[in-house]
Scaffold this motif. Sequence first.
Motif, PDB file in Angstrom:
ATOM      1  N   PRO A  64       0.815  -1.228   0.000  1.00  0.00           N
ATOM      2  CA  PRO A  64       0.000   0.000   0.000  1.00  0.00           C
ATOM      3  C   PRO A  64       0.852   1.284   0.000  1.00  0.00           C
ATOM      4  O   PRO A  64       0.471   2.272  -0.630  1.00  0.00           O
ATOM      5  CB  PRO A  64      -0.809  -0.112   1.304  1.00  0.00           C
ATOM      6  CG  PRO A  64      -0.882  -1.578   1.572  1.00  0.00           C
ATOM      7  CD  PRO A  64       0.427  -2.140   1.094  1.00  0.00           C
ATOM      8  N   LEU A  89       3.922   1.420  -1.287  1.00  0.00           N
ATOM      9  CA  LEU A  89       4.520   1.429  -2.623  1.00  0.00           C
ATOM     10  C   LEU A  89       3.573   2.089  -3.619  1.00  0.00           C
ATOM     11  O   LEU A  89       3.998   2.907  -4.450  1.00  0.00           O
ATOM     12  CB  LEU A  89       4.791  -0.021  -3.057  1.00  0.00           C
ATOM     13  CG  LEU A  89       5.611  -0.217  -4.317  1.00  0.00           C
ATOM     14  CD1 LEU A  89       7.103  -0.185  -3.972  1.00  0.00           C
ATOM     15  CD2 LEU A  89       5.277  -1.540  -4.991  1.00  0.00           C
ATOM     16  N   ARG A  90       2.304   1.726  -3.557  1.00  0.00           N
ATOM     17  CA  ARG A  90       1.319   2.320  -4.468  1.00  0.00           C
ATOM     18  C   ARG A  90       1.288   3.843  -4.330  1.00  0.00           C
ATOM     19  O   ARG A  90       1.248   4.561  -5.320  1.00  0.00           O
ATOM     20  CB  ARG A  90      -0.081   1.779  -4.134  1.00  0.00           C
ATOM     21  CG  ARG A  90      -0.355   0.406  -4.655  1.00  0.00           C
ATOM     22  CD  ARG A  90      -1.838   0.069  -4.422  1.00  0.00           C
ATOM     23  NE  ARG A  90      -1.991  -1.375  -4.389  1.00  0.00           N
ATOM     24  CZ  ARG A  90      -2.429  -2.075  -3.349  1.00  0.00           C
ATOM     25  NH1 ARG A  90      -2.795  -1.454  -2.231  1.00  0.00           N
ATOM     26  NH2 ARG A  90      -2.518  -3.376  -3.414  1.00  0.00           N
ATOM     27  N   ARG A  91       1.286   4.305  -3.066  1.00  0.00           N
ATOM     28  CA  ARG A  91       1.244   5.761  -2.860  1.00  0.00           C
ATOM     29  C   ARG A  91       2.568   6.394  -3.288  1.00  0.00           C
ATOM     30  O   ARG A  91       2.594   7.518  -3.786  1.00  0.00           O
ATOM     31  CB  ARG A  91       0.898   6.070  -1.406  1.00  0.00           C
ATOM     32  CG  ARG A  91      -0.544   5.647  -1.067  1.00  0.00           C
ATOM     33  CD  ARG A  91      -1.013   6.088   0.308  1.00  0.00           C
ATOM     34  NE  ARG A  91      -0.537   5.252   1.393  1.00  0.00           N
ATOM     35  CZ  ARG A  91      -1.199   4.194   1.901  1.00  0.00           C
ATOM     36  NH1 ARG A  91      -2.361   3.828   1.395  1.00  0.00           N
ATOM     37  NH2 ARG A  91      -0.688   3.501   2.899  1.00  0.00           N
ATOM     38  N   TYR A 108       4.454   5.362  -5.781  1.00  0.00           N
ATOM     39  CA  TYR A 108       4.447   5.441  -7.250  1.00  0.00           C
ATOM     40  C   TYR A 108       3.578   6.594  -7.738  1.00  0.00           C
ATOM     41  O   TYR A 108       3.809   7.144  -8.820  1.00  0.00           O
ATOM     42  CB  TYR A 108       3.990   4.112  -7.860  1.00  0.00           C
ATOM     43  CG  TYR A 108       5.149   3.182  -8.158  1.00  0.00           C
ATOM     44  CD1 TYR A 108       5.829   2.540  -7.127  1.00  0.00           C
ATOM     45  CD2 TYR A 108       5.593   2.967  -9.466  1.00  0.00           C
ATOM     46  CE1 TYR A 108       6.904   1.693  -7.393  1.00  0.00           C
ATOM     47  CE2 TYR A 108       6.663   2.127  -9.736  1.00  0.00           C
ATOM     48  CZ  TYR A 108       7.307   1.491  -8.701  1.00  0.00           C
ATOM     49  OH  TYR A 108       8.377   0.669  -8.959  1.00  0.00           O
ATOM     50  N   GLU A 109       2.551   6.930  -6.963  1.00  0.00           N
ATOM     51  CA  GLU A 109       1.726   8.089  -7.333  1.00  0.00           C
ATOM     52  C   GLU A 109       2.583   9.359  -7.280  1.00  0.00           C
ATOM     53  O   GLU A 109       2.499  10.218  -8.168  1.00  0.00           O
ATOM     54  CB  GLU A 109       0.541   8.189  -6.356  1.00  0.00           C
ATOM     55  CG  GLU A 109      -0.615   8.993  -6.906  1.00  0.00           C
ATOM     56  CD  GLU A 109      -1.758   9.099  -5.894  1.00  0.00           C
ATOM     57  OE1 GLU A 109      -1.554   8.841  -4.697  1.00  0.00           O
ATOM     58  OE2 GLU A 109      -2.866   9.467  -6.327  1.00  0.00           O
ATOM     59  N   ALA A 131       5.027   9.459 -10.199  1.00  0.00           N
ATOM     60  CA  ALA A 131       4.384   9.889 -11.451  1.00  0.00           C
ATOM     61  C   ALA A 131       4.281  11.408 -11.513  1.00  0.00           C
ATOM     62  O   ALA A 131       4.481  12.013 -12.577  1.00  0.00           O
ATOM     63  CB  ALA A 131       2.994   9.247 -11.576  1.00  0.00           C
TER      64      ALA A 131
END
Lengths: 132, 132, 132, 132, 132, 132
Positions: free
Chosen positions: B118, B120-122, B124-125, B128
């Motif tokens: 979770p 990691l997902r944030r 990667y945001e 980006a």
Amino acid sequence: MNAERKEPNYLFTEKQVADKSEIARRFLDGRTRLNANVDKADNFLVKRFYNIDHNTYLEGALPAKYKELMGLVASACLRCDDCVHYHMIQSYRLGVARSEQEESLNVALVVGGSIVIPHLRRAYELLAELYG
Amino acid sequence: MNAERKEPNYLFTEKQVADKSEIARRFLDGRTRLNANVDKADNFLVKRFYNIDHNTYLEGALPAKYKELMGLVASACLRCDDCVHYHMIQSYRLGVARSEQEESLNVALVVGGSIVIPHLRRAYELLAELYG
Amino acid sequence: MNAERKEPNYLFTEKQVADKSEIARRFLDGRTRLNANVDKADNFLVKRFYNIDHNTYLEGALPAKYKELMGLVASACLRCDDCVHYHMIQSYRLGVARSEQEESLNVALVVGGSIVIPHLRRAYELLAELYG
Amino acid sequence: MNAERKEPNYLFTEKQVADKSEIARRFLDGRTRLNANVDKADNFLVKRFYNIDHNTYLEGALPAKYKELMGLVASACLRCDDCVHYHMIQSYRLGVARSEQEESLNVALVVGGSIVIPHLRRAYELLAELYG
Amino acid sequence: MNAERKEPNYLFTEKQVADKSEIARRFLDGRTRLNANVDKADNFLVKRFYNIDHNTYLEGALPAKYKELMGLVASACLRCDDCVHYHMIQSYRLGVARSEQEESLNVALVVGGSIVIPHLRRAYELLAELYG
Amino acid sequence: MNAERKEPNYLFTEKQVADKSEIARRFLDGRTRLNANVDKADNFLVKRFYNIDHNTYLEGALPAKYKELMGLVASACLRCDDCVHYHMIQSYRLGVARSEQEESLNVALVVGGSIVIPHLRRAYELLAELYG
């Protein structure tokens, strides 16, 4: 985004490290013996995990030596002596200087707090054997 | 063993990062506001700790950029989004490439396991927004 | 070895704390609403655990206020904002001074490291509302 | 030692769960949006890790439903709300009863202690929406 | 906010504790030996951190004995035997009663859960030697 | 929601396990000796906690064997060798197959990451003795 991965170039073999440091020798022997037992079990997922773990520390966008030092910082923060020993040995094998290992441990100490100190003490014992 | 310490050379100001990324802007604004309140309390030990924390990431035996990435790995392993954001922003300001940030996050993912996902997902945001 | 246990003597009600601090009010309201839902489930083990948890912080060999501050230190080290808020409110209700809360947070900061800092910042925001 | 692995048989789609529970819907939507961004990065190691993660919870020597519940216990002990929500939703989709989810959370509460309670409260909120 | 700090008044020397308890003696000897090695490295940041750590437990707004007990609670929650031993010895040296040490360990047990139990068992072994 | 709780039906006594495995024997002996010392202290809260801990793993909505395996996953994720050994022994006593223990350890490895590996190695050593 993926850089090409390749095996790092070790300056020393595990055997050479074991000859230099008694702490390293004991760690490496124990690890070899216990891993042989894990290998015998031939568990599909464990093998996959070991493989991904191996791939993580290859030469890539970042030089292998910095990734081993990152492994050291993570291990010290999460307070695992075996993992600390492993990444210190790998870093040494890749030619990392003692001062670089110390600065990495400093990051772990400040991020992780005084609870890291007992592990820091044992890490410095290994430093003394490797670089002494 | 101590290398000379000096301030790193930032390629971007916090303001420039905040202009580029909404996630970074929100994080930096909140941090500034809350730190002002901590500063007002003028607690001796907190000030000492902030000072030691600042010293840890200066140029030294290791380039500052690798120490910020170590801070990132430690933060992701210990699963603190604020700390992850902070070290990603600092790394970006020091000219770290996206592929280097990703490889650092890979170390954190493999050491820390799926519980890191979770975060990691944030992360990667934010990648980006910073590099997109 | 067991001292007699008895309920501590609160100087302030939860309502009075909620009236003083918006952060406290939001925390206490959320906690009340979610606990009502847990209570409805009437789970035997959860009830037993809540009961033992309640007993831990009663007056005993140690004054309740120091045990609440211990709960605060543990919560900050383990990095749980809700738990930090809870024990800060309880300590305030028992007449703990702001300087005593700060020194407790210092123990947590030094033991737990810089990863505690984001929680420290939010804790100081609550301190400002409670004692400001 | 490796049992044959195969995809579990879900009683409900993610869409059906999202229609039943607002908490689940928000979690699943956020996860889908953030994962799309991770996928775009096409990082070799992240993809390998996601793949190994997927394989872990397939039908095998242990029924998939018990492995999802194990994932729930681990997530609650390590105190990650996103992971707790994910494994509760997966367990629900595999036909796990509410009482089975509660007993799993009890293991997490007793192993992990009162620091788990804020996560338990939020887990019971999701239980109420899924089984209410 | 800062209270005046001063060195606490110890009732017993480390030597007296080592004479009383074999567990304490082994811990103190190992710590002395390993710290000598850390000192020899003369690392600037480690010295700063040790200094701040020392300052944290001085007499201040809170009596030193309660801060040592807070250090004990944090150490037991974070599950570090060396740190648990250290703070139990320090508390003993400051005249803390056995019942006060037990109540502190109770806070750690309830906050940290059953995963603390193996450390609790070893802590009670030290209690028996110190107060037996 | 509460299922009826009752004692599980063990296929083997602790004595039989100790006769089969030297690792188990050493763990069980140490635990018995240290627990006797804890019992002597007769601390009210510790006894309550031990009681609640015992209740958690009884037969209920979930079969006891799956709850022991959940305890194993939690213990491995939180990285406590004593707790890992305990739940592996309990699982073995309840007739759990080696492949089921391995799959539980896989969940722990993937959730908890490579930091779990040293504990996994030691767990496989116990597996070899119990099932070899």
